[in-house]
Structure formats: C-alpha cells, structure tokens
Design a protein around this motif. Structure first.
Motif, PDB file in Angstrom:
ATOM      1  N   PHE A 173      -0.084 -13.926  -0.735  1.00 13.03           N
ATOM      2  CA  PHE A 173      -1.414 -13.258  -0.840  1.00 13.03           C
ATOM      3  C   PHE A 173      -1.756 -12.447   0.628  1.00 13.03           C
ATOM      4  CE2 PHE A 173      -1.458 -16.672  -3.431  1.00 13.03           C
ATOM      5  CZ  PHE A 173      -1.660 -16.194  -4.842  1.00 13.03           C
ATOM      6  N   GLY A 174      -2.310 -11.291   0.380  1.00 13.41           N
ATOM      7  CA  GLY A 174      -2.744 -10.567   1.509  1.00 13.41           C
ATOM      8  C   GLY A 174      -4.014 -10.809   1.931  1.00 13.41           C
ATOM      9  N   ARG A 175      -4.290 -10.754   3.455  1.00 14.09           N
ATOM     10  CA  ARG A 175      -5.471 -11.050   4.127  1.00 14.09           C
ATOM     11  C   ARG A 175      -6.753 -10.147   3.552  1.00 14.09           C
ATOM     12  NH1 ARG A 175      -4.597 -11.224  10.212  1.00 14.09           N
ATOM     13  NH2 ARG A 175      -3.397  -9.571   9.775  1.00 14.09           N
ATOM     14  N   GLU A 176      -7.715 -10.789   2.913  1.00 17.82           N
ATOM     15  CA  GLU A 176      -8.848  -9.731   2.648  1.00 17.82           C
ATOM     16  C   GLU A 176      -9.731  -9.446   3.916  1.00 17.82           C
ATOM     17  OE1 GLU A 176     -11.492  -7.772   0.220  1.00 17.82           O
ATOM     18  OE2 GLU A 176      -9.550  -8.684  -0.089  1.00 17.82           O
ATOM     19  N   ARG A 177      -9.941 -10.384   4.615  1.00 17.35           N
ATOM     20  CA  ARG A 177     -10.603 -10.204   6.054  1.00 17.35           C
ATOM     21  C   ARG A 177      -9.607 -10.714   7.207  1.00 17.35           C
ATOM     22  NH1 ARG A 177     -14.751 -12.817   3.469  1.00 17.35           N
ATOM     23  NH2 ARG A 177     -14.682 -14.538   4.874  1.00 17.35           N
ATOM     24  N   ALA A 178      -9.163  -9.777   8.373  1.00 20.75           N
ATOM     25  CA  ALA A 178      -8.399 -10.403   9.390  1.00 20.75           C
ATOM     26  C   ALA A 178      -8.798 -11.314  10.176  1.00 20.75           C
ATOM     27  CB  ALA A 178      -7.961  -9.259  10.171  1.00 20.75           C
ATOM     28  N   GLU A 179     -10.125 -11.365  10.275  1.00 24.07           N
ATOM     29  CA  GLU A 179     -10.630 -12.454  11.052  1.00 24.07           C
ATOM     30  C   GLU A 179     -10.581 -13.983  10.469  1.00 24.07           C
ATOM     31  OE1 GLU A 179     -13.948 -10.773   9.036  1.00 24.07           O
ATOM     32  OE2 GLU A 179     -12.293  -9.815   9.889  1.00 24.07           O
ATOM     33  N   ALA A 180     -10.599 -13.994   9.098  1.00 25.03           N
ATOM     34  CA  ALA A 180     -10.538 -15.148   8.385  1.00 25.03           C
ATOM     35  C   ALA A 180      -9.194 -15.968   8.200  1.00 25.03           C
ATOM     36  CB  ALA A 180     -11.212 -15.102   7.034  1.00 25.03           C
ATOM     37  N   LEU A 181      -8.212 -15.305   8.212  1.00 25.30           N
ATOM     38  CA  LEU A 181      -6.797 -15.719   8.092  1.00 25.30           C
ATOM     39  C   LEU A 181      -5.802 -15.045   9.240  1.00 25.30           C
ATOM     40  CD1 LEU A 181      -6.122 -15.928   4.571  1.00 25.30           C
ATOM     41  CD2 LEU A 181      -6.787 -17.734   6.067  1.00 25.30           C
ATOM     42  N   PRO A 182      -5.044 -15.843  10.071  1.00 29.05           N
ATOM     43  CA  PRO A 182      -4.371 -15.373  10.972  1.00 29.05           C
ATOM     44  C   PRO A 182      -2.908 -14.513  10.432  1.00 29.05           C
ATOM     45  CG  PRO A 182      -3.943 -17.974  10.520  1.00 29.05           C
ATOM     46  CD  PRO A 182      -5.072 -17.612   9.742  1.00 29.05           C
ATOM     47  N   ALA A 183      -2.790 -14.708   9.326  1.00 29.55           N
ATOM     48  CA  ALA A 183      -1.662 -14.219   8.482  1.00 29.55           C
ATOM     49  C   ALA A 183      -1.771 -14.254   6.867  1.00 29.55           C
ATOM     50  CB  ALA A 183      -0.268 -14.881   9.141  1.00 29.55           C
ATOM     51  N   ARG A 184      -0.693 -13.806   6.263  1.00 30.74           N
ATOM     52  CA  ARG A 184      -0.736 -13.834   4.890  1.00 30.74           C
ATOM     53  C   ARG A 184      -0.702 -15.126   4.370  1.00 30.74           C
ATOM     54  NH1 ARG A 184       0.606  -9.162   1.985  1.00 30.74           N
ATOM     55  NH2 ARG A 184       1.159 -10.318   0.197  1.00 30.74           N
ATOM     56  N   TYR A 185      -1.391 -15.668   3.300  1.00 31.00           N
ATOM     57  CA  TYR A 185      -1.573 -16.973   2.687  1.00 31.00           C
ATOM     58  C   TYR A 185      -0.238 -17.219   1.804  1.00 31.00           C
ATOM     59  CZ  TYR A 185      -3.486 -21.375   1.333  1.00 31.00           C
ATOM     60  OH  TYR A 185      -3.716 -22.729   1.085  1.00 31.00           O
ATOM     61  N   GLN A 186       0.399 -18.047   1.824  1.00 26.40           N
ATOM     62  CA  GLN A 186       1.799 -18.457   1.139  1.00 26.40           C
ATOM     63  C   GLN A 186       1.773 -19.704   0.455  1.00 26.40           C
ATOM     64  OE1 GLN A 186       5.269 -17.000   3.394  1.00 26.40           O
ATOM     65  NE2 GLN A 186       3.822 -16.819   5.138  1.00 26.40           N
ATOM     66  N   VAL A 187       2.274 -19.870  -0.857  1.00 29.36           N
ATOM     67  CA  VAL A 187       2.375 -20.853  -1.605  1.00 29.36           C
ATOM     68  C   VAL A 187       3.610 -20.834  -2.222  1.00 29.36           C
ATOM     69  CG1 VAL A 187       1.393 -22.234  -3.717  1.00 29.36           C
ATOM     70  CG2 VAL A 187      -0.139 -20.803  -2.314  1.00 29.36           C
ATOM     71  N   SER A 188       4.357 -22.094  -2.086  1.00 33.27           N
ATOM     72  CA  SER A 188       5.674 -22.043  -2.609  1.00 33.27           C
ATOM     73  C   SER A 188       5.789 -23.505  -3.320  1.00 33.27           C
ATOM     74  CB  SER A 188       6.891 -22.355  -1.295  1.00 33.27           C
ATOM     75  OG  SER A 188       6.750 -23.052  -0.578  1.00 33.27           O
ATOM     76  N   GLY A 189       6.496 -23.949  -4.235  1.00 34.00           N
ATOM     77  CA  GLY A 189       6.120 -25.092  -5.029  1.00 34.00           C
ATOM     78  C   GLY A 189       7.283 -25.422  -5.951  1.00 34.00           C
ATOM     79  N   ALA A 190       7.471 -26.716  -6.352  1.00 33.59           N
ATOM     80  CA  ALA A 190       8.507 -27.211  -7.327  1.00 33.59           C
ATOM     81  C   ALA A 190       7.838 -28.000  -8.482  1.00 33.59           C
ATOM     82  CB  ALA A 190       9.361 -27.912  -6.618  1.00 33.59           C
ATOM     83  N   LEU A 191       7.948 -27.492  -9.573  1.00 38.83           N
ATOM     84  CA  LEU A 191       7.095 -28.192 -10.674  1.00 38.83           C
ATOM     85  C   LEU A 191       8.019 -28.719 -11.847  1.00 38.83           C
ATOM     86  CD1 LEU A 191       5.835 -25.079  -9.925  1.00 38.83           C
ATOM     87  CD2 LEU A 191       4.075 -25.926 -11.377  1.00 38.83           C
ATOM     88  N   VAL A 192       7.441 -29.533 -12.443  1.00 36.67           N
ATOM     89  CA  VAL A 192       8.167 -30.265 -13.627  1.00 36.67           C
ATOM     90  C   VAL A 192       7.278 -29.795 -14.961  1.00 36.67           C
ATOM     91  CG1 VAL A 192       9.006 -32.391 -14.703  1.00 36.67           C
ATOM     92  CG2 VAL A 192       9.395 -31.908 -12.565  1.00 36.67           C
ATOM     93  N   LYS A 193       7.484 -29.601 -16.066  1.00 35.41           N
ATOM     94  CA  LYS A 193       6.517 -28.971 -16.902  1.00 35.41           C
ATOM     95  C   LYS A 193       7.157 -29.444 -18.339  1.00 35.41           C
ATOM     96  CE  LYS A 193       6.632 -24.483 -15.887  1.00 35.41           C
ATOM     97  NZ  LYS A 193       6.194 -23.304 -15.754  1.00 35.41           N
ATOM     98  N   LEU A 194       6.135 -29.307 -19.356  1.00 32.30           N
ATOM     99  CA  LEU A 194       6.345 -29.525 -20.704  1.00 32.30           C
ATOM    100  C   LEU A 194       6.121 -28.145 -21.294  1.00 32.30           C
ATOM    101  CD1 LEU A 194       5.044 -33.084 -21.447  1.00 32.30           C
ATOM    102  CD2 LEU A 194       7.422 -32.318 -21.010  1.00 32.30           C
ATOM    103  N   THR A 195       6.711 -27.752 -22.435  1.00 32.48           N
ATOM    104  CA  THR A 195       6.269 -26.352 -23.226  1.00 32.48           C
ATOM    105  C   THR A 195       6.669 -26.517 -24.684  1.00 32.48           C
ATOM    106  OG1 THR A 195       6.847 -24.341 -23.342  1.00 32.48           O
ATOM    107  CG2 THR A 195       8.809 -25.595 -23.041  1.00 32.48           C
ATOM    108  N   SER A 196       5.679 -25.867 -25.362  1.00 29.95           N
ATOM    109  CA  SER A 196       5.995 -25.751 -26.923  1.00 29.95           C
ATOM    110  C   SER A 196       6.925 -24.548 -27.281  1.00 29.95           C
ATOM    111  CB  SER A 196       4.639 -25.521 -27.555  1.00 29.95           C
ATOM    112  OG  SER A 196       4.149 -24.369 -27.262  1.00 29.95           O
ATOM    113  N   LYS A 197       7.563 -23.984 -26.076  1.00 34.43           N
ATOM    114  CA  LYS A 197       8.251 -22.819 -26.327  1.00 34.43           C
ATOM    115  C   LYS A 197       9.462 -22.628 -27.184  1.00 34.43           C
ATOM    116  CE  LYS A 197       8.951 -20.618 -22.516  1.00 34.43           C
ATOM    117  NZ  LYS A 197       9.463 -19.886 -21.138  1.00 34.43           N
TER     118      LYS A 197
END
Length: 205
Positions: A98-122
């Motif tokens: 995610f990009g920074r909305e206000r440069a003074e609030a965050l030092p850099a882009r906010y990043q999220v990485s994850g590993a998930l286990v899910k169920l589906t009705s697919k």
C-alpha cells in the motif's frame, strides 16, 4: 343418418392407431437410461487446482487513513474432494503493498505478506445456468506486516471471500472479493487490528 362420414371414420381410425402405437412404445422410452449432463467448467473436479491472481487492494479503517490504494498478489492451490458434502481445502501465499497517504505518518510503503489455510465451497454451486459458478471461502493464517525493518511484525489474521468461476480463453478464471483482518495494529498506533479488501482476478491451471 350416419354419425360419421367415411373420411371422418378413416381419420378417427388413424388417430386411434397412432395413440395405440405411442402407448405401446412409451414403456421402452421411459426405460431408456438418460445420459447424465456433464459438469461444466464452473464445477471443479476432484483433485488439486493451483491458481494465481492479482488485483487492487483497498485499505480500510486505520490502514485506510494512512495508506492509499494498493496491489495484491496471490498464489495457492485448492484440493476438492469427490464427496460433495466435504468442503474444499486450500493453501495460499499472498502479498499486498500500500502506498503512503501521508509521508509523515509512515516511513515507507506498508506491506503485508501471509500464508493461509482455507476452506471453500468452490465448485459446489451453479449460478447463471452452467457457465458461471459461485463460491465462498474462509480461513486463517499468519501475516508479516509493517513498513520496514523493526516496524515489521508477525500477527495472526483471518480471511473471508465470495467469488465466481468463469471460463477465460479456455481456462478456468475467477473473480473474488476478499476481506482480510489482522488481529494486531500496533504498528499504526492502535491495537484494534488492520483490515484490507483485495479484489482478485485470477486463473487456475
């Protein structure tokens, strides 16, 4: 006076003979086995189904106050069982930035990485005749989130989504609206969690 003319009698006899012929052949027609309708591409067969998808990610709540529209990528696989009453099980790796909305609030882009286990009705439901299939998913995972360096932390999160399967140039495509919630938001100054909503366009292989 005759009740029926000769032509009328011939017509009546012909109709009666046709009716008797239909009645005689009806049991044979009913006894014939009707060929099952093949499952469409919207119904996933049993086995493993790898997939990949990308799309915009919309930050919500506190994350939305400090960041702007982001992008997300997803790579995973579903395992569909032959038994219709058992939900499919999936694993996935995801990344969002995610990009920074206000440069003074965050030092850099906010990043999220994850590993998930899910169920589906697919693959369990059909909508819009046979060419489009609807599904839902839900799961939990571990996420690594933050801006950079010491600001990154590992947190537990949950995911839910609704989507549709549709053919795309001979392959199985999908569009999925997701909702991710991370149960810790201290990196942004609050402890009530972080939320974002990716819209994923993908294809399975």
């Amino acid at each position: 006076m005759r009740l029926l003319s000769r032509a009328s009698r011939r017509t009546f006899v012909a109709l009666l003979a046709g009716l008797l012929s239909i009645c005689a052949h009806a049991p044979d027609a009913l006894a014939q086995e009707v060929a099952p309708v093949p499952e469409s591409g919207a119904m996933l067969a049993s086995g493993w189904h790898p997939y990949a998808g990308v799309g915009p990610a919309f930050p919500l709540g506190r994350l939305g106050d400090l960041t702007s529209l982001g992008v997300s990528g997803h790579l995973g696989a579903w395992h569909i069982t032959p038994e219709r009453w058992i939900p499919g099980v999936g694993v996935e790796l995801m990344y969002a930035s995610f990009g920074r909305e206000r440069a003074e609030a965050l030092p850099a882009r906010y990043q999220v990485s994850g590993a998930l286990v899910k169920l589906t009705s697919k693959g369990r439901q059909r909508v819009f005749y046979d060419w489009l299939g609807a599904y839902t998913t839900g799961g939990i995972g571990m996420f690594y989130a933050g801006t950079a360096g010491d600001n990154m932390r590992t947190v537990l999160g949950a995911s839910a989504s609704v989507g549709v399967l549709a053919p795309v140039y001979g392959r199985e495509g999908f569009v999925e609206a997701r909702f991710h919630h991370l149960f810790s938001g201290e990196t942004l100054g609050r402890g009530n969690g972080l939320t974002f909503a990716p819209l994923v366009f993908g294809v399975r292989f």
